[in-house]
Write an enzyme that holds these catalytic residues in place. Structure first.
Site, PDB file in Angstrom:
ATOM      1  N   GLU A  97       0.638  -0.854  -0.203  1.00 26.93           N
ATOM      2  CA  GLU A  97      -0.258   0.048   0.167  1.00 26.93           C
ATOM      3  C   GLU A  97       0.572   1.194   0.396  1.00 26.93           C
ATOM      4  OE1 GLU A  97      -1.355  -2.620   1.265  1.00 26.93           O
ATOM      5  OE2 GLU A  97      -3.464  -3.096   0.706  1.00 26.93           O
ATOM      6  N   HIS A 166     -10.026  -4.866  10.654  1.00 25.83           N
ATOM      7  CA  HIS A 166     -10.634  -5.243   9.665  1.00 25.83           C
ATOM      8  C   HIS A 166     -11.635  -3.813   9.658  1.00 25.83           C
ATOM      9  CE1 HIS A 166      -7.243  -7.967   8.693  1.00 25.83           C
ATOM     10  NE2 HIS A 166      -7.694  -8.100   7.476  1.00 25.83           N
TER      11      HIS A 166
END
Lengths: 368, 421
Positions: A97, A166
């Site tokens: 990322e 998450h």
């Protein structure tokens, strides 16, 4: 002989009624849509079509992220795009990322218009330096000489049972950054109009979707189907009311609408539901207008309770002329101050739902 | 065959100048015509015109290769090109010295990272590339900003927070931009993925161009650097990664920060060349080699420029607590890039000692003039309307931006303060 209501028949697609009937939680196939008087679309289809149209319209637009190409998208939002547009426009990345977000920002600095997909905004924390320091601040630091046109999009907030790492909602974090715009669509029309507007916006935009909304089906107007359809970054009144204003965004709009139904049927309370659609800019005019109308305000969000979006709404309302119109303190409904637990019994305490919103409204209106 | 380049000294070979009067060498595709207001090209006391082509044999120890054959040691150039590079380096040196003085006079605030001693890199790279290529580096960026086309006045004015600065006073020393120059970046290592993205854009638009992405020995260990290497190789991007190894990341010697200090090999699967970064000719040659490499579709390349900064990490660092004065002095006296090129100029008969002195003097005068202009320039007006400018692209701002108190809220539609409640 049993009677089937026309409404039920219409829901099953068996007949066409004079007024359109919304079918919730179904994947609508194109063939069926030609038979009904209005089109419905899932949020996923809305996003997919928006991205496809913008890729078609402007060669500088491309989409980049993990699994966006060959896998057709981790959540299938980019389904079919590789086949249609090819590898140059739909770019699969390694699981890096920090690197690929920086790469996309660099491409934007040189004039391309990337759409960066984060498989989840939880992973954007690994890249947040580029979102904030490389993208958001550059136009300012360069004295307006260096543009950075790009969209960071992906699911934000909780899914179901995915636990603490998450499930975080980043709307408050990104919402505080000058130089960014932060959008939070709810319906399919929101998703289409706001995403197209975001892709065309010359500034960096953070586009916070919700995984659990991807499958939800909504009616869309004819206008929304146009390839040039964009929406302004302004709040929308999802349900008019006069006793209390429930201000929220993303999936919580659904819970607010459910709560409004309960409040009407069981307590004869008329709730106005405001869908913010944007966190930055925050539509303060809409907040003032609704508070002036109902005198009671409840905010709903899935962020952690401290330093969240509700806090900002309360502050803005208090600093404005709406303060004098409040008949009760603002009630905030937020996520719980805990890393999201896994067990369902506990996870159910971690995020807002309709009954909780009802409780908050009752508190605001001093109803037993 | 791996050569061990001695850490601090570089042999300057005697130059075998062969004067090829006929041809202009196409390998030097673009010599940037930088304006240098106060000098005139002098041909007075030499036997040749300054456009004559020249070949210089670079010392054997100029390069070391990793997974690639080193660039040719035959450096083909013209005398005017050499003169131009000399002038460029002297101007940068003078500009950086002016920054030093201005900082001590408190006219420059905050951070100020000088590149005194490292001039050969900015100058060598720029002369080897074109305006179509991109350059991006860290906060040690003043020289690059000038080479990419900003005026000395523009750079100094920005450092002094003036409205005439390249970023209109909004950025300061670390956020300088110019056409084809993407900063000036304050976060260590952030420029590496950004530079990889510039290369991505070059490739996307099918341009005959590459991205020179510079970073230091200190930044070389950043994770995002390796993430960039991986994508550059996978996507075959035209990016030249340049590690400016000046041996210290702030106060930490390279050997204390890096398990492996052969930075040109850090690309693992990306070929690399180690270059004597104190020799502008070697820098030029390697940069040209790297650009050709990229443009022929061979993907990324890594250059390690061995260089040295005489000053500290920044103006807040004396630079003597973690290294000896002898080391600094040794580099200055034996490896200075400007002195080195000066030797070529005089040995080749391009210029005499007196002429070189005249260039030096002219450079000093020029920079002084630019300093004066920058100093006289006005800062941005102390107005909130200017404070709020440029947060967003003009015409696409969000409705309001807030100051320190609610009444300082600016309304962009009204172009005035928001209605105070």
């Amino acid at each position: 002989m049993f009677k089937l209501s026309a409404r039920k028949l219409a829901m099953q697609g068996a007949i066409v009624t004079k007024f359109p009937v919304m079918r919730a939680n179904t994947v609508v196939r194109p063939m069926a849509m030609r038979l009904s008087s209005t089109k419905t679309m899932t949020v996923r289809e809305a996003l997919n079509s928006a991205i496809a149209e913008e890729l078609d319209r402007d060669d500088d637009v491309f989409i980049i992220g993990e699994e966006v190409a060959q896998y057709n998208g981790a959540y299938k939002v980019t389904k079919g795009l590789l086949d249609r547009f090819g590898e140059r426009r739909v770019v699969d990345t390694p699981i890096t990322e920090y690197g690929f977000t920086g790469l996309a920002v660099g491409a934007a600095l040189k004039g391309l218009k990337p759409i960066v997909e984060f498989m989840s905004f939880n992973f954007s924390m690994q890249a947040i330096d580029h979102v904030v320091n490389s993208a958001a601040k550059t136009h300012y630091m360069s004295g307006g000489t260096q543009k950075c046109q790009m969209v960071f999009r992906g699911p934000n907030g909780a899914a179901v049972g995915v636990a603490a790492q998450h499930s975080q909602d980043y709307s408050a974090w990104y919402g505080s950054i000058p130089g960014l715009k932060v959008l939070v669509p709810y319906s399919a029309e929101d998703a289409r109009g706001l995403l197209k507007a975001a892709i065309r916006d010359p500034n960096p935009v953070v586009f916070l979707e919700n995984e659990l909304l991807y499958n939800e089906s909504f009616e869309v107007s004819e206008e929304a189907l146009s390839p040039d359809f964009t929406l302004p970054y302004k709040a929308k009144i999802e349900r008019e009311g006069k006793d209390v204003s429930i201000v929220t965004y993303t999936r919580n709009v659904q819970f607010a609408l459910e709560a409004a139904k309960i409040l009407q049927e069981q307590y004869n309370v008329s709730a106005e539901v405001i869908n913010l659609r944007a966190i930055r800019p925050l539509d303060v005019d809409a907040l003032i207008k609704t508070v002036k109308k109902t005198n009671h305000l409840v905010t709903v969000e899935s962020t952690f309770p401290a330093f969240g979006v509700g806090s900002e709404i309360v502050a803005q309302v208090m600093e404005s002329e709406a303060f004098d119109y409040l008949d009760a303190p603002v009630q905030r409904v937020t996520g719980a101050d805990v890393p999201t637990p896994y067990a369902k019994e506990l996870e159910d305490f971690a995020f807002p739902d309709a009954p909780t919103i009802v409780k908050a409204v009752k508190e605001s209106l001093s109803i037993e | 065959m791996m050569l061990n380049i001695p850490r601090l000294t570089v042999q300057r070979s005697l130059l075998t100048g062969s004067m090829l009067s006929q041809s202009t060498h196409r390998s030097l595709s673009l010599l940037s015509k930088r304006t240098f207001a106060t000098t005139k090209d002098t041909t007075a006391s030499t036997n040749t015109t300054s456009d004559d082509a020249v070949t210089i044999d670079l010392p054997e120890k100029s390069f070391e290769g990793y997974l690639v054959d080193i660039p040719s040691l035959k450096y083909e150039t013209t005398k005017s090109s050499l003169l131009q590079m000399y002038k460029d380096m002297v101007i940068i040196r003078r500009m950086e010295m002016a920054c030093d003085a201005l900082y001590k006079a408190k006219k420059i605030r905050g951070f100020c990272h000088l590149s005194v001693g490292q001039e050969a890199i900015a100058v060598g790279v720029e002369n080897a590339i074109t305006k179509l290529d991109s350059v991006i580096t860290s906060y040690r960026c003043h020289g690059f900003t000038y080479m990419r086309g900003a005026s000395v006045k523009g750079v100094l004015a920005e450092l002094m927070g003036k409205r005439d600065g390249v970023s209109f006073g909004k950025g300061g020393s670390m956020h300088l931009y110019a056409p084809g120059f993407y900063g000036g970046n304050g976060i260590v290592g952030a420029q590496v993925p950004l530079g990889t993205g510039l290369a991505f854009a070059h490739q996307y638009k099918n341009e005959d161009a590459c991205s020179f992405t510079l970073y230091g020995d200190g930044a070389s260990n950043q994770g995002q650097v390796f993430e960039s290497f991986n994508m550059a190789k996978l996507f075959n991007l035209p990016v030249v990664y340049c590690c400016e190894n000046n041996k210290y990341g702030m106060g930490t010697a390279a050997s204390r920060s890096s398990a492996m200090t052969e930075y040109y090999k850090r690309g693992q699967y990306i070929p690399g060349v180690k270059v004597n970064g104190m020799d502008v000719l070697a820098v030029y040659q390697a940069s040209k080699f790297a650009k050709d490499w990229c443009l022929s579709g061979k993907g990324p390349l890594l250059l390690e420029f061995e260089t040295y900064r005489y000053g500290g990490h920044s103006m807040s660092d004396p630079g003597t607590t973690y290294r000896t004065r002898e080391e600094i002095q040794n580099m200055r006296s034996k490896n200075d890039p400007i002195a080195g090129l000066k030797m070529h100029l005089t040995d080749l008969g391009i210029a005499t000692e007196a002429e070189v002195k005249a260039y030096d003097k002219a450079a000093r005068k020029y920079v002084e003039e630019q300093v004066a202009l920058a100093d006289k320039a006005a800062p941005p007006e102390a107005k909130l309307s200017i404070l709020f400018e440029d947060v967003y692209v003009k015409g696409t701002e969000i409705p309001t931006l807030r100051g320190r108190i609610p009444e300082d809220t600016w309304d962009f539609e009204k172009n005035d303060f928001a209605k105070k409640y």
